[in-house]
Design a protein around this motif. Structure first.
Motif, PDB file in Angstrom:
ATOM      1  N   TYR A   1       1.467  -1.616  -0.188  1.00 47.79           N
ATOM      2  CA  TYR A   1      -0.070  -0.133  -0.237  1.00 47.79           C
ATOM      3  C   TYR A   1       1.026   0.534   0.216  1.00 47.79           C
ATOM      4  O   TYR A   1       0.425   2.450  -0.505  1.00 47.79           O
TER       5      TYR A   1
ATOM      6  N   GLY B   1     -10.509   5.705   1.458  1.00 47.63           N
ATOM      7  CA  GLY B   1     -10.119   6.277   0.985  1.00 47.63           C
ATOM      8  C   GLY B   1      -9.772   7.450   0.505  1.00 47.63           C
ATOM      9  O   GLY B   1      -9.430   8.225  -1.078  1.00 47.63           O
ATOM     10  N   SER B   2      -9.696   8.371   1.257  1.00 48.24           N
ATOM     11  CA  SER B   2      -8.883   9.708   1.262  1.00 48.24           C
ATOM     12  C   SER B   2      -7.691  10.239   1.049  1.00 48.24           C
ATOM     13  O   SER B   2      -7.210  10.948  -0.025  1.00 48.24           O
ATOM     14  N   GLY B   3      -6.753   8.875   1.136  1.00 46.23           N
ATOM     15  CA  GLY B   3      -5.395   8.923   0.658  1.00 46.23           C
ATOM     16  C   GLY B   3      -4.508  10.008   0.209  1.00 46.23           C
ATOM     17  O   GLY B   3      -4.210  10.439   1.408  1.00 46.23           O
ATOM     18  N   LEU B   4      -4.657  10.546  -0.626  1.00 48.40           N
ATOM     19  CA  LEU B   4      -3.556  12.288  -1.227  1.00 48.40           C
ATOM     20  C   LEU B   4      -4.771  13.396  -1.250  1.00 48.40           C
ATOM     21  O   LEU B   4      -3.967  14.677  -0.973  1.00 48.40           O
TER      22      LEU B   4
ATOM     23  N   ASP C   1      -6.443  14.678  -2.917  1.00 43.08           N
ATOM     24  CA  ASP C   1      -6.370  14.645  -4.562  1.00 43.08           C
ATOM     25  C   ASP C   1      -8.356  15.312  -4.811  1.00 43.08           C
ATOM     26  O   ASP C   1      -8.780  16.837  -5.198  1.00 43.08           O
ATOM     27  N   ASP C   2      -8.977  14.446  -4.038  1.00 48.50           N
ATOM     28  CA  ASP C   2     -10.339  14.778  -5.158  1.00 48.50           C
ATOM     29  C   ASP C   2     -11.244  15.135  -3.932  1.00 48.50           C
ATOM     30  O   ASP C   2     -12.472  14.979  -3.746  1.00 48.50           O
TER      31      ASP C   2
ATOM     32  N   ASP D   1      -7.836   5.287   5.236  1.00 50.36           N
ATOM     33  CA  ASP D   1      -7.092   4.953   3.941  1.00 50.36           C
ATOM     34  C   ASP D   1      -5.981   3.769   4.503  1.00 50.36           C
ATOM     35  O   ASP D   1      -5.363   3.738   5.935  1.00 50.36           O
ATOM     36  N   ALA D   2      -5.819   2.801   3.655  1.00 51.96           N
ATOM     37  CA  ALA D   2      -4.858   1.724   4.147  1.00 51.96           C
ATOM     38  C   ALA D   2      -2.977   3.080   4.619  1.00 51.96           C
ATOM     39  O   ALA D   2      -2.500   2.471   5.570  1.00 51.96           O
TER      40      ALA D   2
ATOM     41  N   ARG E   1      -6.754   2.230   7.696  1.00 48.91           N
ATOM     42  CA  ARG E   1      -7.070   0.601   7.663  1.00 48.91           C
ATOM     43  C   ARG E   1      -7.609   0.094   6.398  1.00 48.91           C
ATOM     44  O   ARG E   1      -6.719   0.981   5.514  1.00 48.91           O
ATOM     45  N   ASP E   2      -6.943  -1.332   6.313  1.00 54.85           N
ATOM     46  CA  ASP E   2      -7.760  -2.200   5.506  1.00 54.85           C
ATOM     47  C   ASP E   2      -8.971  -2.135   4.973  1.00 54.85           C
ATOM     48  O   ASP E   2      -9.820  -2.967   5.680  1.00 54.85           O
ATOM     49  N   LEU E   3      -9.706  -1.276   3.565  1.00 52.27           N
ATOM     50  CA  LEU E   3     -10.704  -0.484   3.958  1.00 52.27           C
ATOM     51  C   LEU E   3     -11.387  -2.126   2.834  1.00 52.27           C
ATOM     52  O   LEU E   3     -12.778  -2.621   2.838  1.00 52.27           O
TER      53      LEU E   3
ATOM     54  N   ALA F   1     -14.101   7.641  -1.921  1.00 52.74           N
ATOM     55  CA  ALA F   1     -13.684   7.996  -3.176  1.00 52.74           C
ATOM     56  C   ALA F   1     -12.625   7.929  -3.914  1.00 52.74           C
ATOM     57  O   ALA F   1     -12.002   7.811  -3.629  1.00 52.74           O
TER      58      ALA F   1
HETATM   59  C1  LIG Z   1      -6.632   6.458  -6.544  1.00 52.38           C
HETATM   60  S1  LIG Z   1      -6.828   6.459  -5.062  1.00 52.38           S
HETATM   61  C2  LIG Z   1      -7.890   7.810  -4.220  1.00 52.38           C
HETATM   62  C3  LIG Z   1      -7.298   8.397  -3.030  1.00 52.38           C
HETATM   63  C4  LIG Z   1      -7.674   9.754  -3.106  1.00 52.38           C
HETATM   64  N1  LIG Z   1      -9.179   9.894  -2.878  1.00 52.38           N
HETATM   65  C5  LIG Z   1      -7.153  10.653  -3.546  1.00 52.38           C
HETATM   66  O1  LIG Z   1      -7.823  12.563  -3.652  1.00 52.38           O
HETATM   67  O2  LIG Z   1      -6.218  10.754  -3.843  1.00 52.38           O
HETATM   68  C6  LIG Z   1      -7.012   5.072  -4.050  1.00 52.38           C
HETATM   69  C7  LIG Z   1      -7.320   4.883  -2.642  1.00 52.38           C
HETATM   70  O3  LIG Z   1      -7.620   4.002  -2.675  1.00 52.38           O
HETATM   71  C8  LIG Z   1      -6.950   3.244  -1.410  1.00 52.38           C
HETATM   72  N2  LIG Z   1      -7.391   1.933  -0.915  1.00 52.38           N
HETATM   73  C9  LIG Z   1      -6.911   0.541  -2.043  1.00 52.38           C
HETATM   74  N3  LIG Z   1      -6.830   0.069  -1.526  1.00 52.38           N
HETATM   75  C10 LIG Z   1      -7.045   0.132  -0.147  1.00 52.38           C
HETATM   76  C11 LIG Z   1      -7.102  -1.054   1.080  1.00 52.38           C
HETATM   77  N4  LIG Z   1      -7.292  -2.154   0.845  1.00 52.38           N
HETATM   78  N5  LIG Z   1      -7.493  -0.179   2.485  1.00 52.38           N
HETATM   79  C12 LIG Z   1      -7.397   1.802   2.428  1.00 52.38           C
HETATM   80  N6  LIG Z   1      -7.060   2.232   1.683  1.00 52.38           N
HETATM   81  C13 LIG Z   1      -7.208   1.611   0.562  1.00 52.38           C
HETATM   82  C14 LIG Z   1      -5.280   3.766  -1.980  1.00 52.38           C
HETATM   83  O4  LIG Z   1      -4.257   3.899  -0.503  1.00 52.38           O
HETATM   84  C15 LIG Z   1      -5.919   4.939  -1.904  1.00 52.38           C
HETATM   85  O5  LIG Z   1      -5.369   6.099  -1.427  1.00 52.38           O
END
Ligand SMILES: C[S@@+](CC[C@H](N)C(=O)[O-])C[C@H]1O[C@@H](n2cnc3c(N)ncnc32)[C@H](O)[C@@H]1O
Length: 279
Positions: free
Chosen positions: A22, A68-71, A73-74, A91-92, A113-115, A148
């Motif tokens: 991840y 899935g907040s991640g970066l 960006d969205d 997010d992971a 979390r592992d979602l 997201a």
């Molecule tokens: C396309 S990105 C979208 C991220 C975010 N919405 C952004 O604006 O950057 C997908 C996100 O899903 C997260 N992700 C993928 N599989 C995951 C899992 N099993 N558990 C938690 N997060 C996960 C990734 O770490 C990533 O941040």
């Protein structure tokens, strides 16, 4: 490159998430999103607009959970932080730039979390998926849940895990992961905003389709409120003469979409991509 290495080495993430890839994926997303900044802008803006629309009709704004907040960006983080008493980002991995952005607000918390709930299946050979979404979203004060641009990503690393090792993957794993996420969203009492890419289309320089991949692994979604194309990899990004476009579907109220689908009766629902055409 150096920045990517620093981000990779300094990302505060549980060891299991690092092993599962991840952190690597998050840094790779960071780099690609910066390289493709211009191409991605319409998609990121459309996602933020769908989230704002989902917020608009809420009578209470206590806690919002972003899956899935991640970066970030969205995610319209400033709007969420100003509008809700509590913002929970899940997010992971949250790399340092996202952690810094979240740290500007006292009412924003981060959860790792592992979602997909597949970590124990991959690392310990368990057979069931663990539902990580429901406990995060079912609190009585949760008024909005946002998924997201996460759903299509959930199967990727688990399927890669088997592929890279040459192991047979558990039957239907991709479909199970997609269905489990949708089931958990469906059980949530709060309003749910779901934004997900559903299909990957490969195009050549004449705009002819050369390949197509169902990112939902056969799971059919109801007709969306909005759909658009995400110019994921313009020419030169993954190939000189091929580009990748992802069809995105947005639901500003997932429960309403499910009710609409149910009222159409069995057999009428079908997978929908841009312009409402099935794929
Ligand atoms: C396309 S990105 C979208 C991220 C975010 N919405 C952004 O604006 O950057 C997908 C996100 O899903 C997260 N992700 C993928 N599989 C995951 C899992 N099993 N558990 C938690 N997060 C996960 C990734 O770490 C990533 O941040």
């Amino acid at each position: 490159m150096l920045r990517e290495w620093v981000l990779y080495l300094t990302a505060p993430a549980p060891l299991a998430f690092r092993r599962l890839g991840y952190v690597r994926e998050s840094v790779s997303l960071y780099s690609r999103s910066r390289r493709c900044h211009t191409a991605w802008r319409p998609h990121l803006e459309a996602t933020r607009a769908a989230i704002r629309e989902a917020m608009a009709g809420l009578s209470r704004r206590r806690t919002v959970v972003v899956l899935g907040s991640g970066l970030l960006d969205d995610i319209p983080l400033a709007t969420l932080a100003e509008s809700f008493a509590q913002v929970r980002l899940v997010d992971a991995v949250h790399l340092w730039p996202a952690r810094r952005a979240a740290g500007r607000y006292r009412n924003v918390e981060r959860v790792a979390r592992d979602l997909g709930g597949s970590a124990a299946l991959l690392l310990r050979g368990e057979t069931d998926l663990h539902d990580a979404v429901t406990p995060l979203c079912s609190g009585p004060d949760v008024d909005l849940v946002i998924s997201a641009n996460l759903l299509s990503q959930v199967p990727i690393l688990p399927l890669d895990w088997y592929d890279e090792r040459g192991w047979p993957e558990p039957p239907d794993l991709g479909r199970r992961l997609v269905s489990a996420h949708l089931d958990a969203l469906g059980q949530t009492k709060a309003r749910v905003c779901l934004v997900t890419d559903t299909v990957e289309i490969e195009l050549d320089r004449e705009d002819r389709e050369t390949d197509r991949l169902d990112l939902m692994h056969g799971v059919a979604l109801p007709p969306p409120d909005r759909c658009w194309d995400w110019d994921l990899a313009p020419f030169g990004e993954s190939s000189a003469d091929r580009r990748l476009v992802h069809r995105v579907q947005a639901y500003t109220d997932w429960h309403r979409a499910l009710r609409r689908q149910a009222s159409q009766g069995p057999g009428k629902e079908k997978a929908v991509s841009r312009d409402g055409d099935g794929f």
